[in-house]
Design a protein around this motif. Sequence first.
Motif, PDB file in Angstrom:
ATOM      1  N   ARG A 203      53.444  34.976  29.117  1.00 52.30           N
ATOM      2  CA  ARG A 203      52.511  33.981  28.594  1.00 52.30           C
ATOM      3  C   ARG A 203      52.332  34.154  27.096  1.00 52.30           C
ATOM      4  O   ARG A 203      52.504  35.243  26.565  1.00 52.30           O
ATOM      5  CB  ARG A 203      51.161  34.088  29.314  1.00 52.30           C
ATOM      6  CG  ARG A 203      51.236  33.682  30.775  1.00 52.30           C
ATOM      7  CD  ARG A 203      49.945  33.913  31.520  1.00 52.30           C
ATOM      8  NE  ARG A 203      50.055  33.429  32.884  1.00 52.30           N
ATOM      9  CZ  ARG A 203      50.613  34.111  33.875  1.00 52.30           C
ATOM     10  NH1 ARG A 203      51.093  35.330  33.657  1.00 52.30           N
ATOM     11  NH2 ARG A 203      50.686  33.595  35.081  1.00 52.30           N
TER      12      ARG A 203
ATOM     13  N   GLU B  17      44.550  22.028  30.921  1.00 46.83           N
ATOM     14  CA  GLU B  17      45.298  22.773  31.921  1.00 46.83           C
ATOM     15  C   GLU B  17      44.606  24.109  32.165  1.00 46.83           C
ATOM     16  O   GLU B  17      43.732  24.520  31.393  1.00 46.83           O
ATOM     17  CB  GLU B  17      46.751  22.977  31.492  1.00 46.83           C
ATOM     18  CG  GLU B  17      46.949  23.620  30.144  1.00 46.83           C
ATOM     19  CD  GLU B  17      48.431  23.700  29.778  1.00 46.83           C
ATOM     20  OE1 GLU B  17      49.113  24.591  30.319  1.00 46.83           O
ATOM     21  OE2 GLU B  17      48.886  22.875  28.954  1.00 46.83           O
TER      22      GLU B  17
ATOM     23  N   ARG C  64      47.566  30.173  28.539  1.00 48.06           N
ATOM     24  CA  ARG C  64      47.727  29.180  29.609  1.00 48.06           C
ATOM     25  C   ARG C  64      48.181  29.901  30.869  1.00 48.06           C
ATOM     26  O   ARG C  64      48.976  30.840  30.809  1.00 48.06           O
ATOM     27  CB  ARG C  64      48.757  28.132  29.212  1.00 48.06           C
ATOM     28  CG  ARG C  64      48.467  27.495  27.869  1.00 48.06           C
ATOM     29  CD  ARG C  64      49.472  26.398  27.576  1.00 48.06           C
ATOM     30  NE  ARG C  64      49.524  26.100  26.155  1.00 48.06           N
ATOM     31  CZ  ARG C  64      49.698  24.882  25.640  1.00 48.06           C
ATOM     32  NH1 ARG C  64      49.841  23.853  26.449  1.00 48.06           N
ATOM     33  NH2 ARG C  64      49.738  24.702  24.336  1.00 48.06           N
TER      34      ARG C  64
ATOM     35  N   LYS D 142      50.047  28.645  33.153  1.00 50.94           N
ATOM     36  CA  LYS D 142      51.447  28.314  33.390  1.00 50.94           C
ATOM     37  C   LYS D 142      52.332  29.172  32.501  1.00 50.94           C
ATOM     38  O   LYS D 142      52.160  29.209  31.283  1.00 50.94           O
ATOM     39  CB  LYS D 142      51.697  26.834  33.096  1.00 50.94           C
ATOM     40  CG  LYS D 142      53.082  26.351  33.513  1.00 50.94           C
ATOM     41  CD  LYS D 142      53.217  24.852  33.291  1.00 50.94           C
ATOM     42  CE  LYS D 142      54.582  24.360  33.732  1.00 50.94           C
ATOM     43  NZ  LYS D 142      54.733  22.897  33.528  1.00 50.94           N
TER      44      LYS D 142
END
Length: 411
Positions: free
Chosen positions: A252, A283, A384, A386
């Motif tokens: 990340r 997000e 994030r 993701k």
Amino acid sequence: MLFRSRQTNVVKKTGVTFARDVAPILQARCERCHRPGQTAPFALMGYDDAVRWSEQLREVVSQRRMPPWHADPHYGKFENSRRMSDEEIATVVAWLDAGKPMGDPKDLPPKRTYSDNWSIGVPDQVFETRTASIPADGVMDYKYYFVATNFAEDRWIQAAEALPGNPAVVHHIIVYVIKPLQRDFGISADGSMAVLAAWAPGDASSVFPSDAAYLIPKGATLAFEMHYTPNGTKTTDRSKVGVVFARTPPKRQVEYNFVGNPTIAIPPGDPNHRDVVDYIFDEDARILSLAPHMHWRGKSFHYEAIYPDGRKEILLCVPRYDFNWQTMYRFAEPLKAPKGTRIRAVAHWDNSAANPANPDPNRTVRWGLQTYEEMMIGWMAFLREKPIDPTVAERPAAGRLEFSGKTLNEA
């Protein structure tokens, strides 16, 4: 505003010695600043130092003025907290009341070693400004120094720290990352900021989670923003930033955002002017740290999370903002912020004559770089959820700023 009592529940202790009981506290809570070459005006690195400054030690510890830690302990848990516990305060006071006994030197903790004042350990690479000349007096405009990284490939940074060459005249340092062909730097309309590191009196080094790192693109340039405050003596400075490279590719990316208002206007004489800004995550994310910033009229600052289910939580409350100490409050565990979470920054200023630090209570105060002007910055570092996709060169912003329903461009 959010205020809590500063009283401590101190209990009496007996049989306390410096070697066994007090030295570990001073080492853990004081030594980082109270050692040669640091911002504190004297050292607290041993028994003789503690005895020499014993009366000041009693006063500042009992009143919780030192170590400097301005977060209300009822909100948030921070891994870099300098706040002394009631138990530690009781131990120091008991030692002073007992006549400052040394105890058995064999009980002393091992001495700590410091890497040329780096708190992140020895950096893998250091970048320095050229030498700056600081006049004896007057107000200096911000100085900017540009240093090429000469990176032939993208580099991921596990830790970064800016250090002043001459702390007596350096008010603050901000080191920005400028991509090749990029024409400007600073705050984007979505609030994002390409900041590698910063320094001001307080605690501003950055050490990131093991699965995350900060990206410096290949060919990037570092822009040192230097704010100098002349102190009566003509002198020089050469400041620097050190980085530790990530040993493995991160999952990340660490990002920084600005949750603040560059359009502030604080009316003359107002003792409690308030402003509110939201950052809305588009997000899922995890927040690593928060750092409020205002100038001399700053009174209080707090961050609140408003989650998608309507639940609210105070993340950080600084009820008595102190401009002399700029602290980055790093969460003990990254805070989850699901998509749709609002991070609300709420600031108060005292622009009245009752504020002894107020340079001029008779004028409207607006955003400006100098300390007689004002700012509202709520720094925020986050990840994030993701993971990084190496096939995507540029990701859209993770969220957006909102000023009473308006974006930064509209405000």
